[in-house]
Write a protein that holds these residues in place. Structure first.
Motif, mmCIF file in Angstrom:
data_model
loop_
_atom_site.group_PDB
_atom_site.id
_atom_site.type_symbol
_atom_site.label_atom_id
_atom_site.label_comp_id
_atom_site.label_asym_id
_atom_site.label_seq_id
_atom_site.Cartn_x
_atom_site.Cartn_y
_atom_site.Cartn_z
ATOM 1 N N ILE A 23 -8.194 27.509 24.082
ATOM 2 C CA ILE A 23 -9.073 26.878 23.105
ATOM 3 C C ILE A 23 -8.388 25.673 22.469
ATOM 4 O O ILE A 23 -9.011 24.629 22.239
ATOM 5 C CB ILE A 23 -9.498 27.908 22.036
ATOM 6 N N ARG A 24 -7.096 25.787 22.198
ATOM 7 C CA ARG A 24 -6.376 24.686 21.578
ATOM 8 C C ARG A 24 -6.285 23.480 22.514
ATOM 9 O O ARG A 24 -6.470 22.340 22.102
ATOM 10 C CB ARG A 24 -4.974 25.137 21.181
ATOM 11 N N LEU A 25 -6.026 23.731 23.798
ATOM 12 C CA LEU A 25 -5.971 22.632 24.762
ATOM 13 C C LEU A 25 -7.345 22.003 24.982
ATOM 14 O O LEU A 25 -7.453 20.819 25.275
ATOM 15 C CB LEU A 25 -5.415 23.122 26.097
ATOM 16 N N LEU A 26 -8.393 22.816 24.827
ATOM 17 C CA LEU A 26 -9.741 22.329 25.085
ATOM 18 C C LEU A 26 -10.160 21.257 24.086
ATOM 19 O O LEU A 26 -10.885 20.328 24.430
ATOM 20 C CB LEU A 26 -10.732 23.496 25.046
ATOM 21 N N GLN A 27 -9.705 21.364 22.842
ATOM 22 C CA GLN A 27 -10.137 20.429 21.813
ATOM 23 C C GLN A 27 -9.196 19.245 21.638
ATOM 24 O O GLN A 27 -9.446 18.373 20.810
ATOM 25 C CB GLN A 27 -10.274 21.156 20.469
ATOM 26 N N LEU A 28 -8.133 19.168 22.433
ATOM 27 C CA LEU A 28 -7.199 18.049 22.335
ATOM 28 C C LEU A 28 -7.770 16.826 23.050
ATOM 29 O O LEU A 28 -8.435 16.938 24.078
ATOM 30 C CB LEU A 28 -5.848 18.413 22.947
ATOM 31 N N GLN A 34 -1.570 14.770 26.724
ATOM 32 C CA GLN A 34 -0.395 14.270 27.425
ATOM 33 C C GLN A 34 0.880 14.550 26.644
ATOM 34 O O GLN A 34 1.918 14.883 27.228
ATOM 35 C CB GLN A 34 -0.555 12.763 27.667
ATOM 36 N N GLN A 35 0.817 14.445 25.325
ATOM 37 C CA GLN A 35 1.976 14.776 24.503
ATOM 38 C C GLN A 35 2.283 16.270 24.576
ATOM 39 O O GLN A 35 3.442 16.678 24.633
ATOM 40 C CB GLN A 35 1.724 14.359 23.057
ATOM 41 N N GLU A 36 1.236 17.088 24.585
ATOM 42 C CA GLU A 36 1.426 18.537 24.692
ATOM 43 C C GLU A 36 2.050 18.898 26.036
ATOM 44 O O GLU A 36 2.935 19.763 26.123
ATOM 45 C CB GLU A 36 0.077 19.239 24.524
ATOM 46 N N ILE A 37 1.615 18.250 27.094
ATOM 47 C CA ILE A 37 2.177 18.504 28.420
ATOM 48 C C ILE A 37 3.635 18.080 28.476
ATOM 49 O O ILE A 37 4.486 18.779 29.046
ATOM 50 C CB ILE A 37 1.341 17.782 29.489
ATOM 51 N N GLN A 38 3.951 16.941 27.860
ATOM 52 C CA GLN A 38 5.330 16.477 27.856
ATOM 53 C C GLN A 38 6.233 17.449 27.110
ATOM 54 O O GLN A 38 7.364 17.743 27.542
ATOM 55 C CB GLN A 38 5.396 15.079 27.225
ATOM 56 N N GLU A 39 5.758 17.982 25.993
ATOM 57 C CA GLU A 39 6.544 18.969 25.252
ATOM 58 C C GLU A 39 6.727 20.249 26.054
ATOM 59 O O GLU A 39 7.805 20.867 26.023
ATOM 60 C CB GLU A 39 5.859 19.276 23.917
ATOM 61 N N ALA A 40 5.689 20.649 26.786
ATOM 62 C CA ALA A 40 5.808 21.846 27.629
ATOM 63 C C ALA A 40 6.803 21.621 28.758
ATOM 64 O O ALA A 40 7.590 22.515 29.104
ATOM 65 C CB ALA A 40 4.443 22.238 28.179
ATOM 66 N N LEU A 41 6.815 20.433 29.348
ATOM 67 C CA LEU A 41 7.764 20.137 30.418
ATOM 68 C C LEU A 41 9.196 20.132 29.900
ATOM 69 O O LEU A 41 10.125 20.543 30.612
ATOM 70 C CB LEU A 41 7.430 18.783 31.040
ATOM 71 N N GLU A 42 9.394 19.683 28.672
ATOM 72 C CA GLU A 42 10.743 19.627 28.122
ATOM 73 C C GLU A 42 11.242 20.988 27.672
ATOM 74 O O GLU A 42 12.451 21.240 27.684
ATOM 75 C CB GLU A 42 10.764 18.657 26.935
ATOM 76 N N SER A 43 10.336 21.886 27.281
ATOM 77 C CA SER A 43 10.758 23.188 26.750
ATOM 78 C C SER A 43 10.765 24.294 27.800
ATOM 79 O O SER A 43 11.450 25.298 27.625
ATOM 80 C CB SER A 43 9.837 23.592 25.590
ATOM 81 N N ASN A 44 10.005 24.134 28.882
ATOM 82 C CA ASN A 44 9.895 25.191 29.886
ATOM 83 C C ASN A 44 10.455 24.690 31.210
ATOM 84 O O ASN A 44 9.874 23.814 31.854
ATOM 85 C CB ASN A 44 8.427 25.597 30.067
#
Length: 500
Positions: A23-28, A34-44
């Motif tokens: 739900i959170r990704l749906l409303q972004l 793209q910022q959320e994906i970049q943070e996920a790539l850096e943390s995982n």
């Protein structure tokens, strides 16, 4: 009361972490995603970006019990490979070791791949229109623009201090918002500055660019701009006299009174007004105070073989996959801290990729239904827009209205008619005389068209527009027409009157 056990039945809505993430990704928006994906790539470490053109099977390495390392062959073969390829440095003399080092070591990354921003900003050999300022500079504020000009003027330290106080009181529109008394009071009394010195410095500031800056009202702003025009400008004296003495009549569009008082013919008055209208009532707005903001469309709509095709913008939707090398190191039966961490990261990577896929599928369904419903708009424009509410799309795709609201917020569609937010295609309806419905967006487009075709000497009133709409079968009240007209930024009929 005695303590007792009571059995109750009830229903409760619980949201799993996976559902909350979806739900959170749906409303972004696209940029936030793209910022959320970049943070996920850096943390995982289990996540990696799949580059364009790569043929990669994103099957789960842990599925169906196929995990590398489960039988121990992967780790052993890796150890054997390291033992067979690693040279024994102690057994080599200096000459042999030097022969093993090539003159040019191989590199795994090109310079341009890392420094793309610097390389792309440099001019090419055949680029004659390359502008260094437009490529490298940020938006300039009005204050910094005035200070830059002030530093080029020769003046005493006291006058410069007064000028700085005046510039601090200038708004973004270019007007001096503070009185001269307040400016004089803000200066150190020990300097012995008097009011006439402040007025002299103000006149010097008013000579800076943009023309008209530092004015205290609209009349002074227009006069400053007129006085900076060439002396041979036609009807310049008449324009100065009109602004100085009859600006109120010009604001009320009383052209007959203006012609009598200024003793001008209609053609001369019209040219004088056109000269005044060429000036800037807000000179500070000419200075861009910020950088341009760009909209990245989520969906692209195009026509192919008489059919409207809907597709996601692949450049705005990065493709992710699970890193097979790291995922292959996870062991099912191992409960160590390192293995537990990697297993959790792998599970989070799966959830994240699945949430992205769900977001794209939902966005695609909603966009397809919108295009299907608003095909007339794509073909003929705003006047063919149909009424549409969230319930219509929710019923068509089998989702809740709140989900449709999240999907259409800050999501943009690129069409042959421009880029629009998905919410733009939703509008209320107005009944027609034939029992049909007309979209409020279509009514706004019709009002805009009627105003554009009206006579400047006799503009259409709201009541007249309502009558013209009723003649077309659209029943709209006068106050509704006024509301739509204001939303379009169209002035009332009394302010639209022109001398043409």
């Amino acid at each position: 009361m005695k303590p007792s056990l009571v059995l109750k039945m009830g229903q409760q809505l619980t949201m799993t972490p996976q559902l909350q993430q979806a739900i959170r990704l749906l409303q972004l928006s696209t940029l936030d995603l793209q910022q959320e994906i970049q943070e996920a790539l850096e943390s995982n470490p289990m996540l990696e970006r799949q580059e364009e053109g790569e043929d990669y099977d994103n099957s789960d390495p842990m599925a169906d019990g196929a995990e590398s390392g489960a039988n121990g062959t992967s780790s052993n073969s890796q150890d054997n490979f390291q033992e067979s390829t690693t040279p024994n440095v102690d057994s080599l003399d200096e000459d042999q070791w030097a022969e093993r080092i090539p003159n040019e070591l191989p590199v795994d990354t090109a310079w341009e791949d890392i420094y793309q921003t610097s390389a792309s900003s440099l001019p090419s050999n055949d680029d004659d229109e390359w502008d260094f300022t437009s490529r490298t500079s940020a938006g300039e504020s009005l204050q910094s623009h005035l200070l830059w000009q002030l530093n080029l003027l020769p003046m005493s330290d006291t006058d410069r201090l007064i000028a700085l106080s005046i510039i601090d009181g200038i708004t973004d529109d270019g007007y001096l918002d503070e009185s001269l008394d307040d400016i004089l009071a803000s200066i150190d009394p020990e300097l012995g500055v008097e009011m006439d010195e402040v007025e002299v410095v103000l006149r010097r500031v008013q000579q800076l660019e943009p023309a008209g800056v530092g004015a205290r009202n609209l009349r002074e702003c227009l006069l400053l701009q007129l006085r900076q025009l060439p002396t041979k400008t036609a009807l310049l004296a008449e324009a100065v006299r009109l602004v100085s003495d009859h600006l109120d009549l010009l604001g009320s569009r009383d052209y007959s009174q203006l012609m009598r008082r200024m003793k001008l013919k209609e053609d001369e008055l019209r040219e004088t007004i056109e000269l005044i209208q060429s000036l800037h009532p807000r000179p500070g707005s000419q200075i861009e105070s910020g950088e341009a903001e760009y909209v990245v469309p989520d969906v692209i709509v195009r026509k192919h073989n008489e059919r409207w095709l809907v597709e996601l913008n692949q450049e705005a939707m990065p493709r992710l996959r699970v890193n097979s090398q790291y995922a292959g190191l996870v062991r099912r039966a191992d409960s160590s801290a390192d293995n537990t961490f990697m297993r959790n990261q792998l599970q989070e990577a799966r959830w994240f990729i699945k949430s992205l896929q769900s977001r794209n599928e939902t966005l695609m369904k909603v966009a397809t239904q919108i295009v299907e419903h608003q095909r007339g708009f794509l073909e003929y424009g705003e006047e063919a827009m149909k009424p549409l509410v969230l319930h219509d799309i929710a019923e068509a795709v089998g989702m809740h209205e709140s989900t449709i609201s999240r999907v259409t917020t800050q999501k943009f569609m690129h069409t042959p008619r421009g880029i629009f937010e998905l919410k733009y295609f939703f509008s209320s309806h107005v009944s027609t005389s034939e029992g049909g419905e007309c979209s409020s967006t279509a009514i706004r487009a019709i009002i805009k068209k009627l105003v554009a075709a009206e006579s400047p000497k006799k503009p259409l009133s709201d009541s007249k527009i309502a009558g013209l709409l009723e003649a077309q079968g659209i029943q709209v009240a006068r106050r509704t027409v006024a509301k739509y007209r204001e939303s379009l930024g169209i002035s009332p009929s009394s302010e639209r009157k022109r001398l043409v």
